[in-house]
Design a protein around this motif. Structure first.
Motif, PDB file in Angstrom:
ATOM      1  N   TYR A 238      36.356  46.631  51.683  1.00  0.00           N
ATOM      2  CA  TYR A 238      35.713  45.993  50.391  1.00  0.00           C
ATOM      3  C   TYR A 238      35.873  44.611  49.995  1.00  0.00           C
ATOM      4  O   TYR A 238      35.042  43.959  49.584  1.00  0.00           O
ATOM      5  CB  TYR A 238      36.036  47.093  49.267  1.00  0.00           C
ATOM      6  N   VAL A 239      37.191  44.194  49.870  1.00  0.00           N
ATOM      7  CA  VAL A 239      37.632  42.943  49.402  1.00  0.00           C
ATOM      8  C   VAL A 239      36.913  41.840  50.439  1.00  0.00           C
ATOM      9  O   VAL A 239      36.377  40.872  49.915  1.00  0.00           O
ATOM     10  CB  VAL A 239      39.171  42.799  49.458  1.00  0.00           C
ATOM     11  N   ALA A 240      36.777  42.244  51.866  1.00  0.00           N
ATOM     12  CA  ALA A 240      36.367  41.331  52.907  1.00  0.00           C
ATOM     13  C   ALA A 240      34.652  41.128  52.504  1.00  0.00           C
ATOM     14  O   ALA A 240      34.640  40.094  52.578  1.00  0.00           O
ATOM     15  CB  ALA A 240      36.704  41.886  54.191  1.00  0.00           C
ATOM     16  N   ALA A 241      34.237  42.428  52.169  1.00  0.00           N
ATOM     17  CA  ALA A 241      32.776  42.201  51.895  1.00  0.00           C
ATOM     18  C   ALA A 241      32.317  41.599  50.569  1.00  0.00           C
ATOM     19  O   ALA A 241      31.660  40.609  50.688  1.00  0.00           O
ATOM     20  CB  ALA A 241      32.152  43.893  51.817  1.00  0.00           C
ATOM     21  N   LYS A 242      33.277  41.669  49.537  1.00  0.00           N
ATOM     22  CA  LYS A 242      33.141  40.673  48.529  1.00  0.00           C
ATOM     23  C   LYS A 242      33.157  39.460  48.867  1.00  0.00           C
ATOM     24  O   LYS A 242      32.676  38.509  48.270  1.00  0.00           O
ATOM     25  CB  LYS A 242      34.011  40.998  47.326  1.00  0.00           C
ATOM     26  N   ILE A 252      36.253  33.876  44.025  1.00  0.00           N
ATOM     27  CA  ILE A 252      36.620  35.315  44.140  1.00  0.00           C
ATOM     28  C   ILE A 252      37.897  35.795  43.473  1.00  0.00           C
ATOM     29  O   ILE A 252      38.984  35.242  43.437  1.00  0.00           O
ATOM     30  CB  ILE A 252      36.782  35.840  45.666  1.00  0.00           C
ATOM     31  N   HIS A 253      37.433  36.525  42.200  1.00  0.00           N
ATOM     32  CA  HIS A 253      38.517  36.861  41.073  1.00  0.00           C
ATOM     33  C   HIS A 253      38.982  38.281  41.300  1.00  0.00           C
ATOM     34  O   HIS A 253      38.131  39.160  41.691  1.00  0.00           O
ATOM     35  CB  HIS A 253      38.206  36.467  39.806  1.00  0.00           C
ATOM     36  N   ILE A 254      40.157  38.395  41.733  1.00  0.00           N
ATOM     37  CA  ILE A 254      40.915  39.883  41.569  1.00  0.00           C
ATOM     38  C   ILE A 254      40.428  40.698  40.626  1.00  0.00           C
ATOM     39  O   ILE A 254      40.302  41.833  40.779  1.00  0.00           O
ATOM     40  CB  ILE A 254      42.322  39.772  42.143  1.00  0.00           C
ATOM     41  N   ALA A 255      40.192  40.020  39.497  1.00  0.00           N
ATOM     42  CA  ALA A 255      39.968  41.002  38.185  1.00  0.00           C
ATOM     43  C   ALA A 255      38.582  41.619  38.544  1.00  0.00           C
ATOM     44  O   ALA A 255      38.074  42.606  37.900  1.00  0.00           O
ATOM     45  CB  ALA A 255      39.938  39.975  37.137  1.00  0.00           C
ATOM     46  N   ASP A 256      37.307  40.945  39.273  1.00  0.00           N
ATOM     47  CA  ASP A 256      36.206  41.440  39.533  1.00  0.00           C
ATOM     48  C   ASP A 256      36.466  42.618  40.519  1.00  0.00           C
ATOM     49  O   ASP A 256      35.451  43.268  40.782  1.00  0.00           O
ATOM     50  CB  ASP A 256      35.362  40.194  40.007  1.00  0.00           C
ATOM     51  N   ILE A 257      37.201  42.310  41.583  1.00  0.00           N
ATOM     52  CA  ILE A 257      37.338  43.307  42.684  1.00  0.00           C
ATOM     53  C   ILE A 257      38.014  44.513  42.402  1.00  0.00           C
ATOM     54  O   ILE A 257      37.391  45.571  42.620  1.00  0.00           O
ATOM     55  CB  ILE A 257      38.125  42.613  43.723  1.00  0.00           C
ATOM     56  N   GLY A 264      42.782  49.732  42.700  1.00  0.00           N
ATOM     57  CA  GLY A 264      43.135  48.684  41.661  1.00  0.00           C
ATOM     58  C   GLY A 264      43.985  47.764  41.889  1.00  0.00           C
ATOM     59  O   GLY A 264      44.327  47.532  43.087  1.00  0.00           O
ATOM     60  N   THR A 265      44.318  46.838  40.780  1.00  0.00           N
ATOM     61  CA  THR A 265      45.436  45.942  41.176  1.00  0.00           C
ATOM     62  C   THR A 265      46.775  46.448  41.242  1.00  0.00           C
ATOM     63  O   THR A 265      47.712  45.631  41.810  1.00  0.00           O
ATOM     64  CB  THR A 265      45.606  44.982  39.814  1.00  0.00           C
ATOM     65  N   GLU A 266      47.175  47.891  41.385  1.00  0.00           N
ATOM     66  CA  GLU A 266      48.222  48.220  41.911  1.00  0.00           C
ATOM     67  C   GLU A 266      48.173  48.497  43.204  1.00  0.00           C
ATOM     68  O   GLU A 266      49.522  48.362  43.888  1.00  0.00           O
ATOM     69  CB  GLU A 266      48.793  49.701  41.187  1.00  0.00           C
ATOM     70  N   GLY A 267      47.185  48.381  43.867  1.00  0.00           N
ATOM     71  CA  GLY A 267      46.985  48.380  45.299  1.00  0.00           C
ATOM     72  C   GLY A 267      46.753  47.193  46.187  1.00  0.00           C
ATOM     73  O   GLY A 267      47.099  47.279  47.053  1.00  0.00           O
ATOM     74  N   LEU A 268      46.091  46.202  45.310  1.00  0.00           N
ATOM     75  CA  LEU A 268      45.582  44.838  46.041  1.00  0.00           C
ATOM     76  C   LEU A 268      45.694  43.865  44.911  1.00  0.00           C
ATOM     77  O   LEU A 268      45.189  44.079  43.833  1.00  0.00           O
ATOM     78  CB  LEU A 268      44.217  45.115  46.652  1.00  0.00           C
ATOM     79  N   GLY A 269      46.189  42.864  45.321  1.00  0.00           N
ATOM     80  CA  GLY A 269      46.150  41.554  44.326  1.00  0.00           C
ATOM     81  C   GLY A 269      45.912  40.473  45.300  1.00  0.00           C
ATOM     82  O   GLY A 269      45.706  40.510  46.555  1.00  0.00           O
ATOM     83  N   GLY A 270      45.899  39.309  44.808  1.00  0.00           N
ATOM     84  CA  GLY A 270      45.736  37.945  45.552  1.00  0.00           C
ATOM     85  C   GLY A 270      45.551  36.729  44.732  1.00  0.00           C
ATOM     86  O   GLY A 270      45.770  36.761  43.441  1.00  0.00           O
TER      87      GLY A 270
END
Length: 297
Positions: A238-242, A252-257, A264-270
């Motif tokens: 999903y992050v790649a598609a975004k 690309i803001h992680i808050a939008d992803i 959520g942000t516990e699983g993915l960040g950047g």
């Protein structure tokens, strides 16, 4: 119990559904059906998942994924309309309609089933993607070989990971406390040797409970897992598609992803990163309709 059965672990409150991949004496080798987790457990700790429970869990995950896909589709539509308006303001002729070039994804996955699910998502979203099943230990070598050949805008490096059990002195700062984080870090380093610019190659790396900080420090744009939790199989895709459908003008803001991923942000960040989507003009023509006079003998 037999290979292929869907089960949960009693000692963990039945939080994750697994499929039995192998049986060895009184120990079962397990693989998450929706989460990127490989584990082992005493067979006596396992309980078969009732069909009704499995259906409910699948429906819940499917609803979330449909919502995420719809959000991406809406984002892409809004972006396309905005850019079309910009062309009009620039007095571009109507016949010079634009065409889209989303970023290309190279997806390396240590699990063939999750790879197939990810490729299905890319296809559904019309993201140009190339996928390869590669064991985590060979990720760095595969990155070295495939990056120059594929020349993607985005690379996903994922598979299985986890914090190791039974360590006498567990140190979450140490890569030695993780099953495959060192392999993912090595692959990220190799990717950055190929392309150092963080906006020219977006690197998404990690799996369940991966060493988030080490992955970012070695060059990943997005990584798992800040909270050392299990991540859903499709979250990296999903992050790649975004990234593929975010304009090169935008960040690309992680808050939008995060609201559209399962974990959520516990699983993915950047870190903030430019997108890879480009528009061009004029729109590609249907060459079968052109009346062209040959000019070369």
């Amino acid at each position: 119990m037999k290979v292929g059965d869907l089960v949960v672990r009693k000692s963990y409150g039945g939080d994750i559904t697994f499929r039995i991949e192998g049986l060895y004496d009184h120990i079962s080798l397990l693989k998450g059906t929706d989460y990127r987790l490989v584990a082992d457990a005493p067979t006596s700790d396992l309980v078969n998942v009732p069909e009704t429970t499995m259906k409910r869990r699948k429906q819940q995950a499917q609803i979330k994924m449909i919502e995420s896909v719809e959000a991406l589709e809406q984002h892409r539509q809004r972006q396309s309309e905005r850019r079309q308006t910009e062309f009009q303001f620039a007095n571009a002729p109507n016949q010079a309609a634009h065409f889209e070039m989303p970023g290309k994804v190279l997806h390396l996955d240590g699990d063939p089933n999750y790879l197939q699910k990810s490729m299905t998502l890319y296809n559904q979203l019309r993201v140009p993607a190339e996928g390869h099943y590669v064991s985590e230990a060979k990720m760095s070598e595969a990155v070295y070989t495939l990056l120059p050949r594929s020349r993607p805008d985005i690379i996903v490096i994922t598979g299985h990971d986890g914090v190791l059990k039974g360590l006498k002195h567990r140190d979450l700062y140490s890569l030695q406390s993780y099953k495959n984080s060192q392999n993912f870090v090595n692959a990220v380093k190799t990717a950055r040797q190929y392309e150092r610019n963080l906006d020219m190659l977006t690197v998404i790396a990690g799996a369940c409970q991966s060493h988030f900080e080490a992955l970012l420090q070695n060059g990943a744009n997005f990584a798992s897992s800040p909270g050392r939790i299990m991540i859903h199989a499709l979250d990296p895709a999903y992050v790649a598609a975004k990234a593929a459908y975010t304009s090169i003008r935008d960040t690309i803001h992680i808050a939008d992803i995060a609201p559209h991923t399962i974990t959520g942000t516990e699983g993915l960040g950047g870190i903030e990163t430019r997108g890879s989507h480009r528009l061009g003009m004029p729109k590609w023509k249907d060459l079968s309709t052109l009346n062209v006079t040959p000019s070369v003998t």
